[in-house]
Motif scaffolding. Structure first.
Motif, short mmCIF file in Angstrom:
data_model
loop_
_atom_site.label_atom_id
_atom_site.label_comp_id
_atom_site.label_asym_id
_atom_site.label_seq_id
_atom_site.Cartn_x
_atom_site.Cartn_y
_atom_site.Cartn_z
N TYR A 263 69.06 38.74 24.78
CA TYR A 263 70.21 38.00 25.30
C TYR A 263 70.56 38.43 26.73
O TYR A 263 70.79 37.59 27.60
N VAL A 264 70.59 39.73 26.96
CA VAL A 264 70.89 40.24 28.30
C VAL A 264 69.80 39.80 29.29
O VAL A 264 70.08 39.40 30.42
N ALA B 167 68.27 45.51 29.72
CA ALA B 167 67.71 44.71 28.63
C ALA B 167 66.43 45.34 28.10
O ALA B 167 66.21 45.39 26.88
N LEU C 150 67.45 48.31 25.96
CA LEU C 150 67.95 47.91 24.64
C LEU C 150 66.80 47.51 23.71
O LEU C 150 66.77 47.91 22.54
N CYS D 170 69.82 41.79 21.23
CA CYS D 170 70.77 42.04 22.32
C CYS D 170 70.02 42.17 23.65
O CYS D 170 70.47 41.64 24.68
N GLY E 276 68.84 43.86 15.71
CA GLY E 276 70.03 43.56 16.50
C GLY E 276 69.90 44.06 17.93
O GLY E 276 70.29 43.37 18.88
N LEU E 277 69.37 45.26 18.09
CA LEU E 277 69.18 45.81 19.44
C LEU E 277 68.15 45.00 20.23
O LEU E 277 68.34 44.74 21.42
#
Length: 84
Positions: free
Chosen positions: A36-37, A62, A65, A33, A29-30
């Protein structure tokens, strides 16, 4: 000579270290994320927008993350201890 008892390790922290599926879900998930960023920052740059400090901060965030996700997946804590 009295020795103080060791502090108890929380069960949630212990579960994250032992539970492979928990690490895959949270670490994945990280990483997602972070992707995505990063894609949001790249979209601004692809549209011909100026590269501002905000865009650079987004890309840096990003990367952080994604790195955090990789650390959760690999679980390097305690693996560097030498076995005797």
């Amino acid at each position: 000579m009295s020795t103080a008892p060791e502090a108890p390790v929380s069960t949630a922290r212990q579960a994250l270290k032992n539970c492979w599926s928990c690490r895959v879900i949270s670490g994945g998930g990280l990483v997602l994320c972070g992707a995505y960023v990063f894609s949001a920052a790249r979209k601004v740059m692809r549209q011909g927008g100026p590269t501002s400090m905000g865009t650079v901060a987004q890309i840096t965030f990003a990367a952080g993350l994604a790195a955090w996700g990789i650390v959760v997946l690999m679980d390097p804590v305690g693996k560097s201890q030498r076995k005797t």
